[in-house]
Scaffold this motif. Structure first.
Motif, PDB file in Angstrom:
ATOM      1  N   TRP A 136      -9.727 -15.933  25.534  1.00 45.49           N
ATOM      2  CA  TRP A 136      -8.695 -14.958  25.884  1.00 45.49           C
ATOM      3  C   TRP A 136      -8.993 -14.405  27.280  1.00 45.49           C
ATOM      4  O   TRP A 136     -10.027 -13.749  27.468  1.00 45.49           O
ATOM      5  N   SER A 137      -8.121 -14.630  28.217  1.00 43.83           N
ATOM      6  CA  SER A 137      -8.340 -14.095  29.566  1.00 43.83           C
ATOM      7  C   SER A 137      -8.251 -12.568  29.571  1.00 43.83           C
ATOM      8  O   SER A 137      -8.792 -11.915  30.455  1.00 43.83           O
ATOM      9  N   ARG A 138      -7.571 -11.987  28.561  1.00 46.06           N
ATOM     10  CA  ARG A 138      -7.416 -10.534  28.493  1.00 46.06           C
ATOM     11  C   ARG A 138      -8.263  -9.941  27.364  1.00 46.06           C
ATOM     12  O   ARG A 138      -7.892  -8.940  26.744  1.00 46.06           O
ATOM     13  N   TYR A 139      -9.396 -10.544  27.140  1.00 53.65           N
ATOM     14  CA  TYR A 139     -10.252 -10.117  26.027  1.00 53.65           C
ATOM     15  C   TYR A 139     -10.590  -8.639  26.100  1.00 53.65           C
ATOM     16  O   TYR A 139     -10.579  -7.934  25.085  1.00 53.65           O
ATOM     17  N   ALA A 188     -23.055 -15.687  18.603  1.00 55.06           N
ATOM     18  CA  ALA A 188     -23.468 -15.382  19.977  1.00 55.06           C
ATOM     19  C   ALA A 188     -22.916 -16.394  20.972  1.00 55.06           C
ATOM     20  O   ALA A 188     -22.433 -16.023  22.049  1.00 55.06           O
ATOM     21  N   LYS A 189     -22.947 -17.682  20.634  1.00 53.81           N
ATOM     22  CA  LYS A 189     -22.478 -18.687  21.602  1.00 53.81           C
ATOM     23  C   LYS A 189     -20.971 -18.622  21.795  1.00 53.81           C
ATOM     24  O   LYS A 189     -20.454 -18.951  22.860  1.00 53.81           O
ATOM     25  N   TYR A 190     -20.252 -18.156  20.767  1.00 53.96           N
ATOM     26  CA  TYR A 190     -18.795 -18.009  20.903  1.00 53.96           C
ATOM     27  C   TYR A 190     -18.460 -16.743  21.694  1.00 53.96           C
ATOM     28  O   TYR A 190     -17.510 -16.735  22.480  1.00 53.96           O
ATOM     29  N   TYR A 191     -19.249 -15.708  21.496  1.00 55.55           N
ATOM     30  CA  TYR A 191     -19.037 -14.480  22.254  1.00 55.55           C
ATOM     31  C   TYR A 191     -19.232 -14.727  23.747  1.00 55.55           C
ATOM     32  O   TYR A 191     -18.527 -14.162  24.586  1.00 55.55           O
ATOM     33  N   ALA A 192     -20.164 -15.599  24.087  1.00 52.63           N
ATOM     34  CA  ALA A 192     -20.396 -15.926  25.500  1.00 52.63           C
ATOM     35  C   ALA A 192     -19.186 -16.609  26.126  1.00 52.63           C
ATOM     36  O   ALA A 192     -19.020 -16.599  27.344  1.00 52.63           O
ATOM     37  N   GLN A 193     -18.310 -17.195  25.280  1.00 47.96           N
ATOM     38  CA  GLN A 193     -17.114 -17.888  25.774  1.00 47.96           C
ATOM     39  C   GLN A 193     -15.841 -17.060  25.581  1.00 47.96           C
ATOM     40  O   GLN A 193     -14.738 -17.591  25.657  1.00 47.96           O
ATOM     41  N   LYS A 244     -16.018 -11.809  35.821  1.00 43.87           N
ATOM     42  CA  LYS A 244     -17.107 -11.239  36.603  1.00 43.87           C
ATOM     43  C   LYS A 244     -16.918  -9.736  36.768  1.00 43.87           C
ATOM     44  O   LYS A 244     -17.846  -8.951  36.623  1.00 43.87           O
ATOM     45  N   LEU A 245     -15.708  -9.332  37.060  1.00 42.19           N
ATOM     46  CA  LEU A 245     -15.409  -7.920  37.287  1.00 42.19           C
ATOM     47  C   LEU A 245     -15.664  -7.106  36.029  1.00 42.19           C
ATOM     48  O   LEU A 245     -16.293  -6.065  36.054  1.00 42.19           O
ATOM     49  N   ARG A 246     -15.203  -7.640  34.886  1.00 43.23           N
ATOM     50  CA  ARG A 246     -15.290  -6.871  33.659  1.00 43.23           C
ATOM     51  C   ARG A 246     -16.712  -6.821  33.116  1.00 43.23           C
ATOM     52  O   ARG A 246     -17.064  -5.901  32.400  1.00 43.23           O
ATOM     53  N   SER A 247     -17.489  -7.842  33.406  1.00 44.83           N
ATOM     54  CA  SER A 247     -18.850  -7.807  32.906  1.00 44.83           C
ATOM     55  C   SER A 247     -19.679  -6.745  33.631  1.00 44.83           C
ATOM     56  O   SER A 247     -20.656  -6.256  33.116  1.00 44.83           O
ATOM     57  N   ASN A 248     -19.217  -6.402  34.833  1.00 43.43           N
ATOM     58  CA  ASN A 248     -19.932  -5.364  35.577  1.00 43.43           C
ATOM     59  C   ASN A 248     -19.493  -3.972  35.138  1.00 43.43           C
ATOM     60  O   ASN A 248     -20.240  -3.022  35.231  1.00 43.43           O
TER      61      ASN A 248
END
Length: 291
Positions: free
Chosen positions: A72-75, A62-67, A17-21
């Motif tokens: 990777w938690s550190r993507y 696209a569906k894999y990018y959403a995941q 959530k933090l990184r998407s912002n």
């Protein structure tokens, strides 16, 4: 059979959530020529191997990018993958579970081989718990991605990379545990009701297992969720045990993991997690007038 329902840790969800912002001794027995090693394929410092994912150029991902934060938690720290790795890497929470339970069940293990390592999802998690991990892949780009990702997770010094065909390298390999996750033939495996390990993979999956027994009887086989359990149970041999786990993330089965030899949990050290119950919907009850 065990069912494991794996939830993404809260801290991973928070990061997302933090990184998407915001924008043994077993390792001593192994010997290979210098030409087999992947050191010469190391990318230059500061460069990132693999593809720079753009959904404009790779719309099918696209569906894999959403995941990506499940993988990777550190993507956002610069994880590297090639195109194929986007639909073949093990979700981090599953890779972490496999490594942690292997350490609990077989604490004296020293060296682990990841025979088809790809970008390093499983190998990196094993390296957190074992002294030495040997990551093997025939594709040099995948090994470069694995090296790059191992630096991000701080386990580069505990890993060794070998470029080559696992089946040809096999006679010279020794380890305490071998992790097998051969290519499943792309994402289309899920279109079939059942997955035949012998006929539907790029290699004969049953023969790969039998050949691996020349290294060690302690094998972990990571397969599609629709693989035939009876087929895999027979690999253990007469009067032997195969432990099978269906790995769930939230409400979906992701994979089937089979354990053989000393990776089997004979003593019940690993407790299956109950399936999470869906939260009751917050529907407001109609107001009832008092007489």
């Amino acid at each position: 059979f065990r069912l494991f329902f794996l939830q993404m840790p809260p801290k991973i969800l928070a990061k997302r959530k933090l990184r998407s912002n915001s924008k043994s001794s077993c390792s001593e027995s192994y010997s290979a020529s210098e030409s087999d090693r992947a050191a010469s394929m190391e990318p230059c410092a500061g460069s990132r191997p693999g593809i720079q994912l753009s959904l404009q150029h790779y719309p099918h991902l696209a569906k894999y990018y959403a995941q990506r934060f499940r993988f990777w938690s550190r993507y956002n720290e610069g994880i590297a993958m090639d195109e194929e790795s986007w639909y073949s890497v093990t979700p981090e929470v599953i890779a972490q579970h496999i490594a942690e339970r292997t350490k609990k069940v077989f604490p004296t293990a020293d060296v682990v081989i990841d025979a088809f390592s790809g970008p390093g999802g499983n190998a990196i998690q094993f390296a957190k718990h074992f002294r030495r991990v040997i990551a093997i892949d025939i594709d040099p780009v995948k090994l470069q991605c694995s090296q790059h990702n191992a630096r991000i997770y701080g386990v580069y010094h505990k890993m060794e990379w070998i470029q080559g065909d696992y089946l040809k390298l096999l006679p010279r390999l020794k380890a305490d545990v071998v992790f097998l996750s051969p290519p499943w033939g792309g994402p289309h495996y899920s279109h079939y009701a059942t997955f035949d390990v012998q006929r539907m993979m790029m290699y004969d999956g049953l023969q790969i297992f039998r050949d691996t027994l020349t290294i060690t009887p302690n094998v972990i086989y990571f397969l599609p969720r629709n693989a035939l359990p009876e087929q895999l149970a027979r690999l253990a041999g007469n009067n032997q045990v195969c432990e099978a786990e269906y790995n769930w993330i939230f409400d979906k089965v992701k994979s089937l993991t089979c354990y053989y030899g000393r990776t089997v949990d004979y003593f019940g050290l690993i407790k299956p997690t109950p399936k999470p119950r869906p939260k009751p919907s917050k529907v407001q009850k109609p107001y009832a007038k008092k007489n």
